[in-house]
Design an enzyme around this catalytic site. Structure first.
Site, PDB file in Angstrom:
ATOM      1  N   ALA A   1     103.441 -17.381 -70.578  1.00 25.89           N
ATOM      2  CA  ALA A   1     104.197 -16.149 -70.797  1.00 25.89           C
ATOM      3  C   ALA A   1     103.462 -14.886 -70.356  1.00 25.89           C
ATOM      4  O   ALA A   1     103.979 -13.794 -70.546  1.00 25.89           O
ATOM      5  CB  ALA A   1     104.571 -16.028 -72.275  1.00 25.89           C
ATOM      6  N   ASN A   2     102.272 -15.022 -69.779  1.00 22.97           N
ATOM      7  CA  ASN A   2     101.530 -13.820 -69.408  1.00 22.97           C
ATOM      8  C   ASN A   2     101.764 -13.373 -67.970  1.00 22.97           C
ATOM      9  O   ASN A   2     101.283 -12.325 -67.555  1.00 22.97           O
ATOM     10  CB  ASN A   2     100.021 -14.024 -69.620  1.00 22.97           C
ATOM     11  CG  ASN A   2      99.461 -15.122 -68.740  1.00 22.97           C
ATOM     12  OD1 ASN A   2      99.598 -16.289 -69.081  1.00 22.97           O
ATOM     13  ND2 ASN A   2      98.838 -14.779 -67.626  1.00 22.97           N
TER      14      ASN A   2
ATOM     15  N   TYR B   1     102.290 -31.561 -57.109  1.00 20.64           N
ATOM     16  CA  TYR B   1     103.187 -30.539 -57.651  1.00 20.64           C
ATOM     17  C   TYR B   1     104.632 -31.032 -57.620  1.00 20.64           C
ATOM     18  O   TYR B   1     105.367 -30.884 -58.610  1.00 20.64           O
ATOM     19  CB  TYR B   1     103.048 -29.243 -56.854  1.00 20.64           C
ATOM     20  CG  TYR B   1     103.857 -28.098 -57.427  1.00 20.64           C
ATOM     21  CD1 TYR B   1     103.428 -27.419 -58.563  1.00 20.64           C
ATOM     22  CD2 TYR B   1     105.047 -27.700 -56.830  1.00 20.64           C
ATOM     23  CE1 TYR B   1     104.165 -26.366 -59.100  1.00 20.64           C
ATOM     24  CE2 TYR B   1     105.797 -26.657 -57.355  1.00 20.64           C
ATOM     25  CZ  TYR B   1     105.351 -25.989 -58.482  1.00 20.64           C
ATOM     26  OH  TYR B   1     106.091 -24.958 -59.008  1.00 20.64           O
TER      27      TYR B   1
END
Length: 283
Positions: free
Chosen positions: A14-15, A169
């Site tokens: 969330a940063n 990924y």
């Protein structure tokens, strides 16, 4: 779009990027948001900015390195006082050019992007069920290049065989979609909904996590990529649009429902992934 004012939300990663954007959107609409971040310094900086821009104090920070299952369990315990969770956004992700391993001995990309979120979701599931809540898993169109049938599933998670950052990924993003669909099948009867989405090709920090040629190439195009807020709005729409209430087990390409890759719809593979994830995480 429905109001977010009474929602209790948990957002991983969330940063920065999509996670930071959707946290700010939710907080600005009155939701209580619990930010899960790996780095305390970046997390505190993002928390201060989000509180200032959203004019909300109902945002809190929790530190958790998703490369550690112990840390995932610890942060789930920190959230133990919550009697309900209306929205869990599994957003955090890594992209690595070289093979690395998590603290638990798993290939790092799959460990962070899938196993940590599998465990967190299951540890918080009773609170999500209590709210008849939602789980939104941030995936990617790159899931179409994933192949979790190329070798025994556990050997892929153990990082055996040849390694490629793009392959790892893509595999992790395929796992996100498979997990979403299987979660909907197994627990949809409990009243929760779960969907997954590709947020767009965005200018986020993920392109800074690797020195691979692909990452270096993508950085050249960051000025013309979509803003993270576009991905944040896509997540917010899934969470709050009344037209999507009750919609579950779907894949969205930004704002539109789309058909996922064929392998992502393999029910036998999804079940195998679920059972292996439970075994590897001890859940």
């Amino acid at each position: 779009m429905t109001q977010a004012g009474e929602l209790v939300c948990v957002v991983t990663g969330a940063n920065s990027g999509v996670g930071k954007s959707v946290t700010q959107f939710l907080a600005g609409r009155g939701a209580t948001v619990h930010m899960l971040c790996r780095n305390r310094g970046r997390g505190e900086a993002a928390l201060a900015e989000i509180r200032r821009k959203s004019k909300s104090s109902a945002v809190s920070l929790h530190i958790a390195d998703l490369a550690s299952l112990v840390a995932v369990r610890r942060v789930a315990d920190e959230l133990g006082d919550l009697d309900r969770i209306d929205l869990l956004v599994n957003n955090a992700g890594v992209w690595l050019s070289r093979r690395e391993f998590s603290q638990d001995g798993f290939e790092m990309t799959l460990a962070v992007n899938h196993l940590a979120h599998y465990l967190l979701t299951n540890l918080l599931l009773d609170r999500i069920v209590a709210a008849s809540g939602q789980v939104i898993n941030v995936s990617s169109e790159s899931h179409r290049s994933g192949d979790l049938r190329r070798a025994p599933l556990e050997s892929i998670f153990r990082g055996e065989g040849r390694y490629g950052g793009i392959k790892a990924y893509s595999d992790s993003k395929l796992a996100n979609v498979l997990f979403t669909f299987e979660l909907a099948r197994r627990h949809g009867g409990l009243g929760i909904t779960t969907n997954t989405l590709h947020p767009g090709v965005l200018s986020t920090r993920i392109w800074n996590q690797s020195a691979s040629p692909v990452s270096l190439f993508m950085r050249l195009f960051k000025p013309v990529m979509g803003r993270p807020s576009r991905g944040g709005r896509a997540v917010l729409r899934l969470a709050c649009d009344p037209d999507l209430q009750g919609v579950t087990g779907k894949y969205f390409k930004v704002f539109k429902e789309s058909e996922s890759a064929e392998m992502a719809r393999d029910k036998a593979l999804a079940s195998e992934l679920w059972e292996l994830s439970a075994e590897l995480t001890g859940s």
